[in-house]
Structure formats: C-alpha cells, structure tokens
Design an enzyme around this catalytic site. Structure first.
Site, mmCIF file in Angstrom:
data_model
loop_
_atom_site.group_PDB
_atom_site.id
_atom_site.type_symbol
_atom_site.label_atom_id
_atom_site.label_comp_id
_atom_site.label_asym_id
_atom_site.label_seq_id
_atom_site.Cartn_x
_atom_site.Cartn_y
_atom_site.Cartn_z
ATOM 1 N N TYR A 196 15.575 46.570 58.529
ATOM 2 C CA TYR A 196 16.670 45.510 58.465
ATOM 3 C C TYR A 196 16.184 44.232 57.795
ATOM 4 O O TYR A 196 15.386 43.671 58.522
ATOM 5 C CB TYR A 196 17.778 45.697 59.654
ATOM 6 C CG TYR A 196 19.143 45.125 59.383
ATOM 7 C CD1 TYR A 196 19.848 46.053 58.700
ATOM 8 C CD2 TYR A 196 19.380 43.940 59.353
ATOM 9 C CE1 TYR A 196 21.269 45.893 58.267
ATOM 10 C CE2 TYR A 196 20.855 43.531 58.917
ATOM 11 C CZ TYR A 196 21.609 44.629 58.516
ATOM 12 O OH TYR A 196 22.853 44.055 58.042
ATOM 13 N N HIS A 218 14.255 26.261 56.313
ATOM 14 C CA HIS A 218 15.508 27.218 56.193
ATOM 15 C C HIS A 218 16.823 26.528 55.616
ATOM 16 O O HIS A 218 17.540 26.114 56.691
ATOM 17 C CB HIS A 218 15.674 27.916 57.672
ATOM 18 C CG HIS A 218 16.681 28.901 58.080
ATOM 19 N ND1 HIS A 218 17.480 29.123 58.968
ATOM 20 C CD2 HIS A 218 17.004 29.904 57.100
ATOM 21 C CE1 HIS A 218 17.983 30.167 58.894
ATOM 22 N NE2 HIS A 218 17.858 30.680 57.702
ATOM 23 N N ARG A 270 25.781 42.549 55.490
ATOM 24 C CA ARG A 270 25.331 41.698 54.378
ATOM 25 C C ARG A 270 25.498 42.235 53.120
ATOM 26 O O ARG A 270 25.605 43.505 53.004
ATOM 27 C CB ARG A 270 23.762 41.593 54.783
ATOM 28 C CG ARG A 270 23.450 41.000 56.003
ATOM 29 C CD ARG A 270 23.124 39.584 55.909
ATOM 30 N NE ARG A 270 22.948 39.125 57.333
ATOM 31 C CZ ARG A 270 22.662 37.704 57.401
ATOM 32 N NH1 ARG A 270 22.445 36.866 56.276
ATOM 33 N NH2 ARG A 270 22.447 37.004 58.660
ATOM 34 N N ASP A 322 19.261 29.607 51.452
ATOM 35 C CA ASP A 322 18.719 30.034 52.624
ATOM 36 C C ASP A 322 17.313 29.460 52.889
ATOM 37 O O ASP A 322 17.209 29.116 53.836
ATOM 38 C CB ASP A 322 18.507 31.636 52.836
ATOM 39 C CG ASP A 322 18.141 32.083 54.096
ATOM 40 O OD1 ASP A 322 19.070 31.600 54.943
ATOM 41 O OD2 ASP A 322 17.491 32.746 54.337
ATOM 42 N N ARG A 369 26.754 25.200 65.083
ATOM 43 C CA ARG A 369 27.764 25.764 65.533
ATOM 44 C C ARG A 369 28.194 25.328 66.718
ATOM 45 O O ARG A 369 27.452 25.734 67.903
ATOM 46 C CB ARG A 369 27.786 27.448 65.230
ATOM 47 C CG ARG A 369 28.960 27.975 65.560
ATOM 48 C CD ARG A 369 28.846 29.529 65.719
ATOM 49 N NE ARG A 369 28.471 30.152 64.124
ATOM 50 C CZ ARG A 369 29.744 30.675 63.526
ATOM 51 N NH1 ARG A 369 30.796 30.638 64.173
ATOM 52 N NH2 ARG A 369 29.485 30.945 62.405
ATOM 53 N N CYS A 427 25.573 30.219 60.172
ATOM 54 C CA CYS A 427 26.269 29.025 60.455
ATOM 55 C C CYS A 427 26.730 28.349 59.125
ATOM 56 O O CYS A 427 26.944 27.259 59.328
ATOM 57 C CB CYS A 427 25.398 28.094 61.299
ATOM 58 S SG CYS A 427 25.189 28.778 62.862
ATOM 59 N N ARG A 471 17.581 40.616 62.755
ATOM 60 C CA ARG A 471 16.155 40.439 63.245
ATOM 61 C C ARG A 471 16.132 40.528 64.581
ATOM 62 O O ARG A 471 17.022 40.337 65.299
ATOM 63 C CB ARG A 471 15.965 39.041 62.859
ATOM 64 C CG ARG A 471 15.898 38.771 61.387
ATOM 65 C CD ARG A 471 15.556 37.382 60.831
ATOM 66 N NE ARG A 471 16.807 36.353 61.469
ATOM 67 C CZ ARG A 471 16.774 35.691 62.211
ATOM 68 N NH1 ARG A 471 15.732 35.652 63.067
ATOM 69 N NH2 ARG A 471 17.855 34.766 62.393
ATOM 70 N N SER A 490 20.911 30.782 61.429
ATOM 71 C CA SER A 490 21.305 31.819 60.670
ATOM 72 C C SER A 490 23.170 32.052 61.132
ATOM 73 O O SER A 490 23.479 31.814 62.139
ATOM 74 C CB SER A 490 20.722 33.194 61.145
ATOM 75 O OG SER A 490 19.494 32.787 60.979
ATOM 76 N N LYS A 494 11.991 35.782 55.546
ATOM 77 C CA LYS A 494 11.686 35.089 56.747
ATOM 78 C C LYS A 494 10.279 35.121 56.941
ATOM 79 O O LYS A 494 9.417 34.114 57.488
ATOM 80 C CB LYS A 494 12.265 35.948 57.785
ATOM 81 C CG LYS A 494 13.983 35.654 57.680
ATOM 82 C CD LYS A 494 14.451 34.189 57.550
ATOM 83 C CE LYS A 494 15.885 34.267 56.794
ATOM 84 N NZ LYS A 494 17.023 33.320 57.093
HETATM 85 N N1 GTP Z 1 34.993 27.485 60.449
HETATM 86 C C1 GTP Z 1 34.148 27.300 59.509
HETATM 87 N N2 GTP Z 1 33.463 28.503 59.538
HETATM 88 C C2 GTP Z 1 32.351 28.731 58.248
HETATM 89 C C3 GTP Z 1 32.306 27.538 57.563
HETATM 90 N N3 GTP Z 1 31.118 28.006 56.523
HETATM 91 C C4 GTP Z 1 30.917 29.270 56.866
HETATM 92 N N4 GTP Z 1 31.702 29.624 58.042
HETATM 93 C C5 GTP Z 1 31.508 30.943 58.562
HETATM 94 O O1 GTP Z 1 30.147 31.344 59.056
HETATM 95 C C6 GTP Z 1 29.576 32.766 58.940
HETATM 96 C C7 GTP Z 1 28.316 32.666 58.373
HETATM 97 O O2 GTP Z 1 28.341 31.858 57.328
HETATM 98 P P1 GTP Z 1 27.010 31.762 55.823
HETATM 99 O O3 GTP Z 1 27.161 30.818 55.055
HETATM 100 O O4 GTP Z 1 26.969 33.032 55.737
HETATM 101 O O5 GTP Z 1 25.762 31.308 57.028
HETATM 102 P P2 GTP Z 1 24.375 31.315 56.676
HETATM 103 O O6 GTP Z 1 23.796 29.994 57.437
HETATM 104 O O7 GTP Z 1 24.020 31.417 55.157
HETATM 105 O O8 GTP Z 1 23.343 32.646 57.343
HETATM 106 P P3 GTP Z 1 22.031 33.499 57.168
HETATM 107 O O9 GTP Z 1 22.059 34.026 55.862
HETATM 108 O O10 GTP Z 1 22.139 34.350 58.497
HETATM 109 O O11 GTP Z 1 21.049 32.440 57.201
HETATM 110 C C8 GTP Z 1 30.711 33.222 58.153
HETATM 111 O O12 GTP Z 1 31.750 34.033 58.837
HETATM 112 C C9 GTP Z 1 31.625 32.171 57.859
HETATM 113 O O13 GTP Z 1 32.864 32.618 57.382
HETATM 114 C C10 GTP Z 1 33.095 26.407 57.710
HETATM 115 O O14 GTP Z 1 33.086 25.236 57.068
HETATM 116 N N5 GTP Z 1 33.905 26.522 58.685
HETATM 117 O O1 OAA Z 2 16.556 37.127 58.091
HETATM 118 C C1 OAA Z 2 17.840 37.732 57.790
HETATM 119 O O2 OAA Z 2 18.007 39.028 58.318
HETATM 120 C C2 OAA Z 2 19.164 36.991 57.420
HETATM 121 C C3 OAA Z 2 19.052 35.824 57.323
HETATM 122 O O3 OAA Z 2 19.051 35.186 56.531
HETATM 123 C C4 OAA Z 2 18.931 35.001 58.584
HETATM 124 O O4 OAA Z 2 18.973 35.546 59.809
HETATM 125 O O5 OAA Z 2 18.589 33.692 58.564
HETATM 126 MN MN MN Z 3 18.984 32.759 56.748
#
Ligand code: GTP
Ligand code: OAA
Ligand code: MN
Length: 609
Positions: free
Chosen positions: A222, A251, A391, A298, A422, A275, A82, A273, A231
């Site tokens: 993308y 979110h 992704r 999400d 984070r 996290c 994004r 995102s 989004k």
């Molecule tokens: N250390 C640690 N890393 C984590 C944990 N949960 C997720 N991660 C890491 O965080 C990164 C992103 O995690 P996602 O669950 O895909 O994050 P998201 O919030 O769904 O991301 P978006 O789709 O961008 O909104 C990955 O590299 C995971 O390995 C956790 O509990 N501990």
């Molecule tokens: O919107 C995207 O490209 C992927 C996503 O879930 C985020 O960034 O939170």
């Molecule tokens: Mn997201």
C-alpha cells in the site's frame, strides 16, 4: 529455481550499468522469482500489465465512461495505510536516527531482512523499474531503481514518477548513482498455489539505510509503504541527502497564486498526511481576480538559488490523493483531473454503473454501492463506503491548473511557507511568524490530530515538526538545526515569510470556524498582503493574526467578529499548549538548536508564563 535459470537472469540484464546489473542479479538470486522483467514504461506495457491485473483480480476495470482507462483495487483490510511502527531508519550510529525514528543496527537488520527476502518472490515476476524523481533534465537528476514483485506497484509507479527505458538510458550514459529500492509483498507462491487479489504479509518492514541510501520494504503493497519513490526516497532518503548537500526535502504542497495586478507568489505548505495539502494545491479561489496554479501536492525539494532565494521543485509526476472529502463542490479541479481517467483507485466504493464513489464526492449519495470490502452498501448501512485512507492515483498533467513552471528543472522561488495542522482548538486560523527563527519554532512545534493516513488511533494530538515526523530520515534535532542553518546560507531579504494555519478549528457550536477549501484563498490573500505590507494585523504573544476586517469576506456569510473568533488566542488554551510544547522540546535534549530554545523563552515571556 535452478542454477541455469539464475544464469539466464544474469545474461538477460539489458543494461550496461555494471552496478545495476550486479544488484539485479544479486536480488534475483536472493528472492528467486520465476521471471525477471525490466519495465520499459510504455503505454503498451502498461496496457498489458493492467490487463493481467484484471485477469488475476487485483484490478477492476471501470466501465463507467466518466472514468476512462481507470481501475479500482481493493487491498487486504490489514494493509490500508503507512505503518509507522514498522518503519526503521538504520543508520550506523543509533544517535543519527534520533528519538523520532525506530532504529536497528544496520548489519543486524540486513541479515534479518536477507532471511525474509530469501525466496520471497517465488512463483512471481520480479519487476525492475528504473525511475527518476524530479525532472530528467535537472542539473543533478535523482535516480532510483525499484525492484518489486507487485505489478500494481509498477502501474502506480508509472503514474507517480517518470519510469522506464528513457530513464535507464540516462542512468547508463551518466554511469549515475541510483537509490536501490527493494520491495516485496512477502507472499511467495508454491507451485500451483492460487494467488490472492492483494498479496501481502502480516509481518511488515519499511527499512531505510541512510548512509548507503538504500531502501528495503517487505510485506505491504500500500501507498507510501510500497511506492518507494515517494515517502521512502523523496522524503526519508532525500532528507539525508539534503542535510549532507545543503538543501531541504519537505512534505509540502506548492501553489502559485497571482493577484489581480498580475504579480505572482509561490506558496509552499507543510501539513501532515490527510490535512489538506492536495486540496490547497488544487485551490479554486473564491475571491475576484485571483488565479491559482498547481505546482505540487505532497513533496517539495528546495534548494538555494544563485541569488540566495529558496527554490522549490515537485519531484513527483502524479497525485496520490485522499479520496474521501474530495468532491465536485469543494474541489472541482481535482475531480476534473480524476475524471480524465488513467487513474488507479484503491479502497474506494464501486457504483452499480461501474464507476467509483467515496464520501464527499457528490452531494447526492448513491442509493446502492459495493463498499471497499466488497459488501452491499446503502445510505442506511451506517458505515462508510470508502476506506478513510482510500486514494486516487492520477497523472499530475491531467490537472488543468498545472503551472507551466512545474516543468522547470530548477523550480520556482518560494515566497511564503505555511505550516498547518488539524487542531479543534488553540491554534488560530492564521498566524504570521515574527521572524524566520520564530517561523522555524512554529514549524518545529507543529501539532495535529492524527488521521487515517497512518495505521493507529485517529484524533490524538501529536507534535509533527514541519509535518515531517514520519519522514525525517535522521536525527530530528539535527533536522531542526539544518532548517535553522538555512537562514545564514540564503539571502535574508529573499527568505520566504512563514505562517501557521489551521483550517480545522471548531467554533462554539462544534462546526468548522472557517469554511476552508476555496475560501482558503482569502487567508492566502491576507498572507500575501502581509508580505507586501498592505494587510492589518494584531500582535499577539504567539505572532501576528488578522484583524477582523483584514480578511476579505466578500460573498461569504461571515462577519469580522467570526474572523476574530477564528483567530482568538485563548490564555488558558495557551497555558496548556505551552506545557505541551515544553514537554516536546524536552525530548530533544542537547540536540535542540539554541535559537529555538530562545524562541521558547520568548514565547513564555510574552504569554506571561
Ligand atoms: N474542513 C476542512 N477540511 C479540509 C480542508 N482541506 C482539506 N480538508 C479535508 O482533509 C482531508 C485530507 O485532505 P488532503 O488535501 O487530501 O490532505 P493531504 O495533506 O494532501 O494528505 P496526504 O496525501 O495524506 O499527505 C480531506 O478529507 C479533505 O476533505 C479545509 O480547508 N477545511
Ligand atoms: O504515503 C502515503 O501513503 C500517502 C501520503 O501521501 C501520506 O501519507 O502522506
Ligand atoms: Mn503526503
């Protein structure tokens, strides 16, 4: 394009919905595609489109039987996430966009964009995708129509939303409002010009007109820039609808947890995102007798139910998950869903067996790969094989742990809300808010180190209210007021309890202070036991944190002292944090709700600052 072929476009519009027919005609005349194609959403159509995408080199069909009916795409290296600097909220009044958004006068912006879109689809097909966000049988289905010149977007939208004829027929029958969402990769083709695998434009514009509830996206192919149901609609435009209609578009993941006694709780979690939302939504509990089910990973649309409870619905049909870090050891549920196939991967690495790989997928690293840039890769290469924001795009009904209630048109009651970021320091593993208002304070001051999900520097701490900083479609002060107002609209006894979590805190040796992933079930168990008044806590100036032995560590190589270290509230760190929070709040000026100002004063007092 000649007058007569424009006319053909108009005649061919297979819809009785006058506004939709007129809009499609207007956009076809402006963008001048070679063809206009109405997406019906069928499997045959998808097979045809993906075969064409393989032909043109945009998609690679995976031949490894572990990834049936799946494809890999590789974007232009300058189009990988994004683009927040290029994202605009063009409200009529600049004040309504607020300090967190880019703004431009809507008339000026439209006129500029009209220039950019003029002829933008030359040499391409213009696809019309009717879609619905959330259940088609919702009381008020939320319709959209995306016009795009990218077949990759069509194939991805088919995974992320319900699209096609079925939706169109219902839009027509109800003569319903739909969000017009216009997308072009901004790369017209001259006659005979050879196309590239990932057409896009260096000039990118992701623009929202909140009063009109419309979206214009130009130049990127993308993720959240291009799949406009996600989004752009389900967060930025929907947040404006939610403000006007008294609900919340957030979110958030939604997870259902059932304790050994058989009592269920639905937990919503707002993390920025990349996290951990998708990972928590697919949690594999490591504690005996607890069951987890997925509702969403999400986005969470929350409305107040008839008993004053908050009810959440996931408006999406697929997962668009961060690939790196998703693996067989830490997230088998995601891996199982992905390997059922029917997925599109973007910017991951290719194995020699015709499958995909990314950092963290398997403990064993393949000896040879083709990296996301198409280069030979070995473990000795000294660089990542998959882009950090690569992704997987996978239908959500392939998740074995998907809750039946995912299909419920009025969603599920939300019992707890987690805000999480984070942070290497300062923020404890988990903190329970003192009250709803204090919970809103925690959400409004949420902070996180930036990730690869958005273009720009990674690892910089920024405030991200409710993990919505890039997605609030209006004034952030008004957004906090709207959250604040929920307390008086809902039944106070049914309001979710609020917790701040941080899976990413570091210990003295620089490692993670908490194992995370499946073990996060232990923290959720503590939170649920707090709701039931069963778990011990220590009151600190920033809220209630677990005592060392109130978190179930059965089977973990950890001691209560480790828990205490993971939840410690450090005076010096909090002096710095308080100053940073004050700086953040100052940006809101008069727009900050009085209740949050009072919360800040209370925190200052409790910290003795
Ligand atoms: N250390 C640690 N890393 C984590 C944990 N949960 C997720 N991660 C890491 O965080 C990164 C992103 O995690 P996602 O669950 O895909 O994050 P998201 O919030 O769904 O991301 P978006 O789709 O961008 O909104 C990955 O590299 C995971 O390995 C956790 O509990 N501990
Ligand atoms: O919107 C995207 O490209 C992927 C996503 O879930 C985020 O960034 O939170
Ligand atoms: Mn997201």
């Amino acid at each position: 394009m000649s007058e007569s072929s424009d006319q053909k476009v108009i005649d061919a519009a297979p819809t009785t919905h006058a506004k939709l027919a007129a809009w499609v005609q207007e956009i076809a005349e402006l963008t001048k595609p070679d063809r206009v194609y109405w997406v019906d959403g069928t499997q045959e159509e998808n097979d045809r489109l993906t075969a064409e995408l393989v032909e043109t080199g945009t998609l690679k069909r995976l031949t490894d039987p572990s990834f049936p009916n799946s494809f890999a795409a590789f974007s232009d290296p300058k189009d990988v996430a994004r683009v927040e600097e290029r994202t605009f909220i063009c409200s009529e009044d600049e004040k309504d966009a607020g300090f967190t958004n880019n703004w431009e006068n809507p008339v000026k912006m439209k006129s500029m964009l009209t220039g950019l879109f003029d002829g933008a689809m030359r040499g391409r097909t213009m696809y019309v995708i009717p879609f619905v966000m959330g259940p088609l049988d919702a009381e008020q289905p939320q319709y959209g129509v995306e016009i795009t010149d990218s077949a990759y977007v069509v194939a991805s939208m088919r995974i992320m939303a319900l699209i096609g004829d079925k939706v169109l027929r219902q839009i027509e029958a109800e003569d319903a409002f739909f969000v017009p969402a216009l997308h072009s990769v901004g790369a017209p083709l001259a006659p005979g010009q050879q196309d590239v695998a990932w057409p896009c434009n260096e000039d990118k514009w992701i623009v929202h007109f909140p009063e009109e509830r419309s979206i214009w996206s130009y130049g990127s192919g993308y993720g959240g820039n291009a799949l406009l149901g996600k989004k752009c609609y389900a967060l930025r435009i929907a947040s404006v609808m939610a403000r006007d209609e008294g609900w919340l578009a957030e979110h958030m993941l939604i997870l259902k947890l059932t304790n050994p006694e058989g009592k269920s709780y639905n937990i919503a979690g707002a993390f920025p995102s990349a996290c951990g939302k998708t990972n928590l939504a697919l949690l594999d509990p490591t504690i005996e007798g607890w069951k987890a089910e997925t509702l969403g990973d999400d986005i969470n649309w929350m409305r107040i139910g008839k008993d004053g409870e908050l009810r959440g619905v996931n408006p999406e049909y697929g997962l668009f998950g961060v690939a790196p870090g998703t693996g067989w050891s830490n997230n088998p549920n995601a891996m199982n869903a992905i390997t059922k196939g029917n997925s599109i991967f973007t910017n991951v690495a290719l194995t020699d067996e015709g499958g995909v790989w990314w950092e963290g997928m398997t403990d064993e690293v393949p000896a040879h790969l083709t990296d996301w840039l198409g280069n030979d890769w070995t473990p000795e290469s000294g660089r990542v094989a998959a882009h950090p924001n690569s992704r997987f795009c996978t239908p959500i009904d392939q998740v074995d742990m998907l809750s039946q209630e995912y299909y419920s048109p009025d969603g599920v009651e939300i019992h707890a809300i987690l805000f999480g970021g984070r942070r290497k320091t300062t923020i404890p593993l988990v903190t329970q808010a003192r009250s709803w208002a204090h919970g809103i304070f925690m959400g409004s001051t949420l902070s996180s180190e930036t990730t690869a999900a958005a273009a720009g520097a990674v690892g910089v701490v920024r405030r991200d209210p409710m993990a919505m900083l890039p997605f609030i479609g209006y004034n952030a002060g008004d957004y906090l007021k709207h959250w604040d107002s929920i307390e008086s609209k809902a039944n106070p006894a049914r309001l979710p309890k609020i917790f701040l979590v941080n899976w990413f805190r570091r210990d003295a040796d620089g490692g993670f202070a908490w194992p995370g992933f499946g073990d996060n079930s232990r923290v959720l168990k503590w939170a649920i036991d707090r709701i039931e008044g069963k778990a011990e806590a220590v009151e600190t100036p920033i809220g209630f944190v677990p005592t060392g032995d109130s978190i179930d560590l059965t089977g973990l190589d950890m001691t209560p002292a480790d828990v205490e270290a993971a939840v410690v509230v450090d005076k010096d760190e909090w002096a710095t944090e308080l100053a940073s929070i004050q700086e953040w709040y100052a940006k809101f000026g008069e727009a900050l709700p009085a209740s949050l100002r009072a919360e800040l004063e209370g925190l200052k007092e409790r910290l003795g600052a």
